[in-house]
Write an enzyme that holds these catalytic residues in place. Structure first.
Site, PDB file in Angstrom:
ATOM      1  N   SER A 105       0.832  -1.197   0.000  1.00 25.53           N
ATOM      2  CA  SER A 105       0.000   0.000   0.000  1.00 25.53           C
ATOM      3  C   SER A 105       0.869   1.250   0.000  1.00 25.53           C
ATOM      4  O   SER A 105       1.659   1.473  -0.910  1.00 25.53           O
ATOM      5  CB  SER A 105      -0.962  -0.034   1.182  1.00 25.53           C
ATOM      6  OG  SER A 105      -1.875   1.045   1.115  1.00 25.53           O
ATOM      7  N   ASP A 265      -4.011   6.159  -3.113  1.00 24.99           N
ATOM      8  CA  ASP A 265      -2.869   5.662  -2.357  1.00 24.99           C
ATOM      9  C   ASP A 265      -2.080   4.672  -3.214  1.00 24.99           C
ATOM     10  O   ASP A 265      -2.390   4.467  -4.395  1.00 24.99           O
ATOM     11  CB  ASP A 265      -3.299   5.063  -1.015  1.00 24.99           C
ATOM     12  CG  ASP A 265      -4.155   3.815  -1.163  1.00 24.99           C
ATOM     13  OD1 ASP A 265      -4.642   3.543  -2.273  1.00 24.99           O
ATOM     14  OD2 ASP A 265      -4.346   3.105  -0.155  1.00 24.99           O
ATOM     15  N   ASP A 267      -1.665   1.414  -3.598  1.00 22.91           N
ATOM     16  CA  ASP A 267      -2.305   0.310  -4.321  1.00 22.91           C
ATOM     17  C   ASP A 267      -3.668   0.693  -4.870  1.00 22.91           C
ATOM     18  O   ASP A 267      -4.409  -0.155  -5.358  1.00 22.91           O
ATOM     19  CB  ASP A 267      -2.397  -0.940  -3.443  1.00 22.91           C
ATOM     20  CG  ASP A 267      -3.208  -0.729  -2.164  1.00 22.91           C
ATOM     21  OD1 ASP A 267      -3.314   0.427  -1.708  1.00 22.91           O
ATOM     22  OD2 ASP A 267      -3.724  -1.718  -1.609  1.00 22.91           O
ATOM     23  N   ASP A 269      -6.551   1.515  -3.739  1.00 20.88           N
ATOM     24  CA  ASP A 269      -7.865   1.076  -3.258  1.00 20.88           C
ATOM     25  C   ASP A 269      -8.565   2.166  -2.456  1.00 20.88           C
ATOM     26  O   ASP A 269      -9.743   2.049  -2.146  1.00 20.88           O
ATOM     27  CB  ASP A 269      -7.761  -0.222  -2.446  1.00 20.88           C
ATOM     28  CG  ASP A 269      -6.892  -0.090  -1.205  1.00 20.88           C
ATOM     29  OD1 ASP A 269      -6.208   0.938  -1.040  1.00 20.88           O
ATOM     30  OD2 ASP A 269      -6.880  -1.039  -0.392  1.00 20.88           O
TER      31      ASP A 269
END
Length: 490
Positions: A105, A265, A267, A269
């Site tokens: 992340s 962010d 990743d 999501d």
């Protein structure tokens, strides 16, 4: 022989998150893949496993090693390559396969990790299989040379044939699916600044919002910021929750005269929204806005409003349940954290769920979180009318809020008890302990409405405080009084 890797040090409640290669290397990934196959995929009679990864330099090698571990148990593997976490959830749902997403992340470049899910994007956490995966993988790493020496569901069985590993690009399918849920083709033209933070938003935004995946053009002029995939994050940390990481987006929105700014962010999501003035829009306001749209859609499809549930967490604005009720639906309050949101949504058959951390969950997306789908809803709401985003979202941002304030404490229990005693000295205050301590004062003639939540961190000696009130002066007073109590003993 005992492995130098201690998986309990970096396999946490919801995912794997460790330093590469000291904690997480190819051998560890291969062992976790084998354990995932045995604990999750094989008992569910899965047809295979789907695997994706982010832009970190270590991700291709780690994901390939994980795939080898899965395939060694006779399961076929579909590698979908570079994708966002919600792209992996799409693949798990659409293909009905358990999945693994290699990402850390927004963590710094030296980290990587794995988010695991069952078929249909159902979460895997400490209480739903992750502990068993960890223990079995540790046994594999420690050198058990026979399956009956390794604790796990396949003890005593023979080694199966090796499965196949194939590659498949699902970016266009993912983009098409999202566009089918929110149609932007008829909106007015919008100028949109997108800050990908060198993360996976730089891969998905051109596909969903543009024509990179071969889809038709939308009435959007996208101004890209940091779309180059770079797991070293050379421009700023890919964590829009921190205000310093929104500064470039805010400036670009004003500079380009844009209608809206979107920040993803690492990743991709989570999605954060900035209005045309460069001002951040509260994730609670986005939760309320999207909830209203999803409620209306469900009603248009024939569902009675009283049968519609929307989930929100304990630190969401009081405006969120108010607005849900005003539209005839039922708000459901739950603890902070994706496993709690997803679990409650499944139990309630909720159409939508929102967290104040800017995670947004959709029933039509297998109850999983997708920042891109939330972004499409905001773009649609903005483009279906002529006003500005700040005017549109003002109706959903009713109360001043402190944002989350962290304090280092030596005794969180004692600090929380002191805060409770202070709140109890006010007439009409009610308490609940669904997640930490929430104190609510609904308001009287002499004192306006306020509420606060104090929660202990699961991993650090911190207390997290969120305060909201009917007006800014009241919010500031309650915030300062509670913070003074929390910090008085440290």
């Amino acid at each position: 022989m005992t492995s130098p890797h201690r998986l309990q040090d970096f396999i946490k409640a919801y995912d794997v998150r460790g330093v590469v290669p000291d904690q997480l290397d190819d051998d560890v990934a291969r062992a976790i893949g084998s354990a995932f196959a045995q604990v999750i995929a094989l008992p569910e009679s899965a047809a295979g496993v789907v695997i994706g990864y982010d832009m970190r330099p270590s991700s291709p090698s780690l994901s390939r090693a994980f795939a080898e571990g899965v395939a060694s148990n006779g399961l076929d593997v579909t590698l979908i390559g570079l994708c966002s976490t919600d792209g992996l959830y799409y693949a798990s749902g659409a293909l009905d396969l358990p999945g693994a997403m290699f990402t850390a992340s927004h963590n710094p470049a030296q980290y990587n990790g794995i988010k695991l899910c069952r078929a249909g994007a159902r979460p895997v956490g400490q209480d739903s299989g992750l502990s068993e995966v960890r223990d079995l993988a540790q046994g594999i790493l420690d050198g058990a040379d026979r399956l009956d020496e390794v604790p796990g569901p396949t003890s005593g069985t023979a080694q199966p044939a090796v499965g196949t590993i194939v590659e498949r690009d699902l970016l266009a399918d993912y983009s098409t699916f999202l566009r089918s849920l929110v149609d932007l083709r008829g909106i007015r033209p919008l100028k949109v600044v997108v800050d990908a933070g060198n993360g996976m938003g730089g891969h998905t935004a051109p596909a969903v919002l543009g024509t990179a995946a071969g889809l038709g053009a939308l009435p959007l002029e996208v101004v890209p910021l940091y779309f180059e995939l770079d797991g070293t994050f050379p421009n700023h940390e890919a964590n829009p929750l921190e205000p310093k990481n929104l500064v470039d987006l805010q400036a670009a929105v004003v500079e380009h005269g844009a209608d809206i700014g979107l920040a993803f962010d690492g990743d991709a999501d989570r999605c954060f929204v900035v209005d045309e003035r460069g001002e951040p829009v509260s994730p609670s306001a986005i939760t309320a806005l999207v909830a209203v749209r999803e409620i209306a859609r469900a009603v248009a499809q024939g569902t009675s409003p009283e049968d519609i549930a929307v989930v929100h967490n304990v630190i969401s604005s009081m405006a969120v349940p108010e607005i849900i009720r005003e539209h005839g639906a039922r708000p459901v309050r739950t603890r902070v954290g994706h496993s709690f949101i997803k679990g409650e949504m499944a139990r309630e058959q909720a159409i939508f769920g929102g967290e104040h951390s800017a995670h947004y969950y959709f029933r039509d997306f297998w109850y999983a979180d997708t920042g891109m789908l939330a972004a499409l809803h905001v773009l649609a709401a903005l483009g279906e009318q002529d006003g500005t985003l700040s005017a549109l979202t003002a109706a959903y941002a009713r109360y001043p809020a402190s944002g989350e304030i962290n304090s280092t404490v030596s005794d969180g229990v004692a600090s929380t008890a002191s805060v409770r005693a202070w709140a109890a000295s006010h007439d009409g205050v009610t308490f609940d302990e669904l997640d930490g301590l929430t104190a609510t004062h609904l308001g009287t003639d002499s004192e306006p409405m306020w509420w606060f939540n104090v929660r202990a961190s699961n991993t650090e000696p911190l207390l997290r405080l969120n305060v909201e009130a009917a007006d800014r002066d009241t919010m500031g007073r309650v915030r300062d009084d509670v913070l003074a109590i929390i910090r008085s003993g440290d």
